[in-house]
Motif scaffolding. Structure first.
Motif: not given
Length: 283
Positions: A191-199, A207-213, A234-237
């Motif tokens: 269960n990840p947050t947003y990922i920089s795949t283009g989707m 907050l404290f949650t970057p786009i994951l690579t 992921m992440p901890w937030t």
């Protein structure tokens, strides 16, 4: 499980993005067979050629996982030509980002649910019996869900529905396998947050949650698969927001999610549903 050396690995949505990275990892570790499922024929051929050049035993299949008959046919071919996979990555997926009433019943709702919710079930049903029967070695199934399968979000109603379904089904299968005494088959729900795949092009950060690579996510998922970790969030937030959702009254949590974590505004600037992850032809 120290590595996937000598094992057969099947990955859906394998031609691009994270699926391609999983395939590279499998080749690097000496998998006996790396089975690639994808709907994008051009990219599938490129990825297969790259992996074969790297020394991989690669088996590409053009599969539209939005259709049960396509899954059934491809699974039969895999069993006949390669054998049953011992490691399965249900990675293919699509997203729609708009208000629910703007969704088309077939092109958006049925399409999203067929790929994100139904396809993992159909694919697992094809290969899980053989995994259960293979008591001599560790077996793995990894289901890529989403943080949207834990927290509701505006402009993601159908996507959330599909990922809540995937999350609940995946974790329930894990419990069923344990209860039935099939501990050698381990299920990991991711269960990840947003990922920089283009989707998720245009989605805002929280907050404290970057786009994951993709590389960061796949490295962690690969490690979790090996140890048979039940859940990877992921992440901890996401842990924090999930805990608060269970503790706070609904309206109070809505306020925190909207104004503190900024979850409810992340899709305000979403610019399109992206390329998806090698899933299926749109109706």
């Amino acid at each position: 499980m120290q590595s996937v050396a000598g094992r057969k690995v099947l990955i859906t949505g394998a031609a691009m993005g994270m699926g391609k990275i999983y395939a590279r990892l499998a080749v690097r570790e000496g998998a006996a067979a790396v089975i690639l499922w994808d709907i994008n024929q051009a990219e599938l051929e490129k990825t297969a050629a790259e992996l074969k050049a790297a020394g991989g035993a690669v088996h590409p299949y053009l599969v539209d996982v939005s259709k049960l008959e396509a899954i059934t046919e491809a699974a039969a071919k895999v069993r006949a030509e390669v054998g049953d996979p011992e490691i399965l990555f249900n990675n293919a997926g699509v997203v729609r980002g708009k208000y629910f009433w703007e969704h088309h019943a077939v092109k958006d709702i049925a399409f999203t649910m067929s790929i994100n919710a139904m396809a993992p079930m159909y694919i697992a049903r094809e290969f899980l019996p053989a995994m259960i029967a293979s008591r001599g070695s560790e077996q793995r199934m990894v289901n890529i869900a989403s943080a949207a399968g834990l927290i509701a979000n505006p402009r993601m109603s159908v996507y959330c529905a599909s990922k809540w379904s995937c999350t609940g089904w995946s974790d329930s299968v894990r419990l069923e396998l344990e209860q039935a005494g099939h501990a050698h088959v381990r299920v990991t729900t991711v269960n990840p947050t947003y990922i920089s795949t283009g989707m998720f092009e245009g989605a805002k950060t929280m907050l404290f949650t970057p786009i994951l690579t993709p590389q960061y996510v796949t490295d962690r998922v690969w490690a979790a698969m090996k140890v048979g970790r039940p859940r990877l969030i992921m992440p901890w937030t996401v842990y924090v927001s999930s805990a608060l959702r269970g503790l706070l009254p609904v309206r109070l949590f809505d306020w925190v999610a909207r104004y503190v974590f900024r979850v409810y505004g992340t899709m305000d600037t979403f610019s399109g549903h992206g390329p998806g992850h090698g899933a299926g032809h749109e109706p």
